[in-house]
Design an enzyme around this catalytic site. Sequence first.
Site, PDB file in Angstrom:
ATOM      1  N   GLY A 138       0.803  -1.210   0.000  1.00  0.00           N
ATOM      2  CA  GLY A 138       0.000   0.000   0.000  1.00  0.00           C
ATOM      3  C   GLY A 138       0.837   1.261   0.000  1.00  0.00           C
ATOM      4  N   CYS A 139       0.434   2.223   0.822  1.00  0.00           N
ATOM      5  CA  CYS A 139       1.107   3.525   0.860  1.00  0.00           C
ATOM      6  C   CYS A 139       2.581   3.410   1.267  1.00  0.00           C
ATOM      7  CB  CYS A 139       0.378   4.462   1.815  1.00  0.00           C
ATOM      8  SG  CYS A 139      -1.286   4.898   1.268  1.00  0.00           S
ATOM      9  N   GLY A 140       2.952   2.343   1.945  1.00  0.00           N
ATOM     10  CA  GLY A 140       4.345   2.172   2.359  1.00  0.00           C
ATOM     11  C   GLY A 140       5.245   1.634   1.267  1.00  0.00           C
TER      12      GLY A 140
END
Length: 350
Positions: A138-140
């Site tokens: 995801g965002c990471g």
Amino acid sequence: MPFIASASKIDLPYKTDQQEAKKQAMDMFSVNFPEAKRLIFAFDNTEIKQRNFCQPLSYYRTPNTFEERNSEYIRTSLAYSVQAIEECVIKAGINKDDITDLIFVSTTGLSTPSLDALIINKMRLNPHVNRIPVFGLGCGGGVSGMAKANTLAKANPDAVVCLVAVELCSLTLIKSDYSKSNFIGSSLFSDGISAAIVKGDNHTNNTGVNYVASSSKLYYDSLEVMGWEFQDTGFKVLFSKDIPTFINEHIREDIDQFLAKHQLQLSDIKNFVFHPGGKKVLDAYAGALCVEGDFMKKTREVMNDYGNMSSATVLYVLEKFMTEGFEDGYALMLAMGPGFSSEMVLLKCG
């Protein structure tokens, strides 16, 4: 140590004003989701002015299946990944045949063979390229991908590692999902394609953006904070209002511990290359870190101009630093993602 040789980003052809997206969301949700009228203010509170979309707004009103959306994900991802890589190659002053490793990061679509294989085939890259597809961060994923790229380049001083992050969040929209998470997600998420080239020690460093170290942390018993629920209709978004709370409770200590391992402290960081998860997330960073001045100016500008493009966003911020210049000293890349987790990369610039 390895260094970042270049970064690129894609401005998609259907950049959309946030107010237009707000109006369409109200039209689509209000009949079956009574809370829409109460929650519509979320579009104004994001501080997002424009959203990066791979399709015109009219596309998202049209009935379609998960299969159709995923096919569009593969087609669009391949086309713009090639464009992003070609731009990165030119900026880095290399030939595409010099690429030794390809890392492809994404969480918004499915493909087997993975997109890295499709890219190698389309671009006719060296068939012996070492490829690593990364799904689920995801965002990471952008920061984690950068850490992995530098690990490869550290292990092989001759390496030329290409990192590509593609997130077409808009294609995951499930029109029949009248949940609060889906509605709030429709106010934040957009599409992004970005790339970076990392080189090993045996190459001439003409950018001065050097890798120092990285850190990854998974927080126990926080699996429900962010992620996908996979349904017949597609990727149902899950995320919690607890994300700013996690940042306030953990991030300062995590950063301090990471920097202390390298005899540094927060005041040594001159460049903050943060993933802009949203206004509340950035406000939480500001409150937790108490750094003087607008230390996340470039991060905020990317969020204002593009929205939250999941893993690709932090590479848009990196590209902005690479283009406009780093302040001499240390830089910290940071993002949080599903798990719940945090990812950090420490750079030295100048």
